[in-house]
Scaffold this motif. Structure first.
Motif, PDB file in Angstrom:
ATOM      1  N   ARG A 169       0.832  -1.201   0.000  1.00  0.00           N
ATOM      2  CA  ARG A 169       0.000   0.000   0.000  1.00  0.00           C
ATOM      3  C   ARG A 169       0.875   1.262   0.000  1.00  0.00           C
ATOM      4  O   ARG A 169       0.578   2.226  -0.688  1.00  0.00           O
ATOM      5  CB  ARG A 169      -0.913  -0.017   1.221  1.00  0.00           C
ATOM      6  CG  ARG A 169      -1.967   1.065   1.185  1.00  0.00           C
ATOM      7  CD  ARG A 169      -2.933   0.970   2.340  1.00  0.00           C
ATOM      8  NE  ARG A 169      -2.233   1.197   3.598  1.00  0.00           N
ATOM      9  CZ  ARG A 169      -2.342   0.441   4.676  1.00  0.00           C
ATOM     10  NH1 ARG A 169      -3.123  -0.614   4.668  1.00  0.00           N
ATOM     11  NH2 ARG A 169      -1.685   0.725   5.781  1.00  0.00           N
ATOM     12  N   PHE A 170       1.983   1.225   0.752  1.00  0.00           N
ATOM     13  CA  PHE A 170       2.902   2.369   0.788  1.00  0.00           C
ATOM     14  C   PHE A 170       3.519   2.618  -0.584  1.00  0.00           C
ATOM     15  O   PHE A 170       3.574   3.751  -1.060  1.00  0.00           O
ATOM     16  CB  PHE A 170       3.987   2.139   1.837  1.00  0.00           C
ATOM     17  CG  PHE A 170       5.038   3.200   1.850  1.00  0.00           C
ATOM     18  CD1 PHE A 170       4.733   4.491   2.261  1.00  0.00           C
ATOM     19  CD2 PHE A 170       6.331   2.920   1.442  1.00  0.00           C
ATOM     20  CE1 PHE A 170       5.691   5.472   2.271  1.00  0.00           C
ATOM     21  CE2 PHE A 170       7.288   3.899   1.449  1.00  0.00           C
ATOM     22  CZ  PHE A 170       6.976   5.180   1.865  1.00  0.00           C
ATOM     23  N   VAL A 171       3.960   1.576  -1.257  1.00  0.00           N
ATOM     24  CA  VAL A 171       4.560   1.721  -2.586  1.00  0.00           C
ATOM     25  C   VAL A 171       3.529   2.257  -3.579  1.00  0.00           C
ATOM     26  O   VAL A 171       3.834   3.140  -4.387  1.00  0.00           O
ATOM     27  CB  VAL A 171       5.148   0.370  -3.065  1.00  0.00           C
ATOM     28  CG1 VAL A 171       5.534   0.424  -4.516  1.00  0.00           C
ATOM     29  CG2 VAL A 171       6.335  -0.013  -2.212  1.00  0.00           C
ATOM     30  N   ARG A 172       2.297   1.761  -3.507  1.00  0.00           N
ATOM     31  CA  ARG A 172       1.251   2.234  -4.410  1.00  0.00           C
ATOM     32  C   ARG A 172       0.932   3.701  -4.164  1.00  0.00           C
ATOM     33  O   ARG A 172       0.835   4.494  -5.094  1.00  0.00           O
ATOM     34  CB  ARG A 172      -0.008   1.376  -4.235  1.00  0.00           C
ATOM     35  CG  ARG A 172      -1.158   1.775  -5.155  1.00  0.00           C
ATOM     36  CD  ARG A 172      -2.380   0.900  -4.949  1.00  0.00           C
ATOM     37  NE  ARG A 172      -2.760   0.703  -3.575  1.00  0.00           N
ATOM     38  CZ  ARG A 172      -3.470   1.565  -2.840  1.00  0.00           C
ATOM     39  NH1 ARG A 172      -3.853   2.698  -3.367  1.00  0.00           N
ATOM     40  NH2 ARG A 172      -3.784   1.294  -1.584  1.00  0.00           N
ATOM     41  N   GLU A 173       0.792   4.089  -2.906  1.00  0.00           N
ATOM     42  CA  GLU A 173       0.477   5.481  -2.603  1.00  0.00           C
ATOM     43  C   GLU A 173       1.652   6.404  -2.893  1.00  0.00           C
ATOM     44  O   GLU A 173       1.466   7.556  -3.252  1.00  0.00           O
ATOM     45  CB  GLU A 173       0.016   5.614  -1.156  1.00  0.00           C
ATOM     46  CG  GLU A 173      -1.343   4.984  -0.947  1.00  0.00           C
ATOM     47  CD  GLU A 173      -1.849   5.133   0.467  1.00  0.00           C
ATOM     48  OE1 GLU A 173      -1.141   5.737   1.300  1.00  0.00           O
ATOM     49  OE2 GLU A 173      -2.959   4.645   0.737  1.00  0.00           O
ATOM     50  N   LEU A 174       2.866   5.914  -2.756  1.00  0.00           N
ATOM     51  CA  LEU A 174       4.044   6.705  -3.117  1.00  0.00           C
ATOM     52  C   LEU A 174       4.055   6.982  -4.615  1.00  0.00           C
ATOM     53  O   LEU A 174       4.383   8.086  -5.056  1.00  0.00           O
ATOM     54  CB  LEU A 174       5.321   5.968  -2.696  1.00  0.00           C
ATOM     55  CG  LEU A 174       6.624   6.726  -2.804  1.00  0.00           C
ATOM     56  CD1 LEU A 174       6.605   7.927  -1.872  1.00  0.00           C
ATOM     57  CD2 LEU A 174       7.782   5.823  -2.455  1.00  0.00           C
ATOM     58  N   ALA A 175       3.655   6.001  -5.406  1.00  0.00           N
ATOM     59  CA  ALA A 175       3.564   6.200  -6.851  1.00  0.00           C
ATOM     60  C   ALA A 175       2.467   7.194  -7.196  1.00  0.00           C
ATOM     61  O   ALA A 175       2.598   7.980  -8.134  1.00  0.00           O
ATOM     62  CB  ALA A 175       3.319   4.866  -7.547  1.00  0.00           C
TER      63      ALA A 175
END
Length: 139
Positions: free
Chosen positions: A13-19
């Motif tokens: 979820r962190f990687v997706r929201e960072l993108a």
């Protein structure tokens, strides 16, 4: 029975929201170029300093010694500039990620606090910040 989708792992979820935030990757070409240039300048400065020392001490000619000293001072300057470039661009990548991580964690904290405050009903006459509900001042 209704099956609920499995919760998304926190890291994904962190990687997706960072993108979604469209924060540039710290390993972009220009930053990597400056980082490599800083490392190369540091190395060149050390080499120039190491070469200048025997050149200055290997002769009695004052002109040759002056040239060697100028090379050595140039090497020290190159090493200092290279270290500054290397430090600046290596810290930029780390701090950019750190700032995104802090933003993400604060967003999650805000979501949790909002969900917790909505889950518990307030006593009549109270506001969410704890101040008593009063009528506006007369005008």
């Amino acid at each position: 029975m209704t099956s609920h989708p499995a919760p998304e792992p926190r890291a994904e979820r962190f990687v997706r929201e960072l993108a979604e935030l469209k924060i540039p990757d710290p390993a972009t070409a220009r930053a990597a170029l400056w980082l490599r240039l800083g490392g190369a300048l540091m190395a060149a400065g050390l080499v120039l300093g190491a070469v200048a020392f025997p050149l200055a001490h290997g002769t009695d000619n004052a002109l040759a010694q002056g040239d060697a000293l100028a090379i050595g001072i140039g090497g020290v300057g190159a090493a200092v500039v290279g270290a500054a470039l290397f430090l600046r661009y290596s810290l930029t990548g780390f701090l950019r990620f750190w700032l995104a991580r802090q933003s993400y964690d604060l967003d999650r904290l805000g979501d949790r606090l909002t969900a917790a405050s909505l889950a518990t009903p307030l006593p009549e006459g109270d506001q969410p910040d704890g101040a008593p509900l009063t009528d506006p001042a007369p005008r």
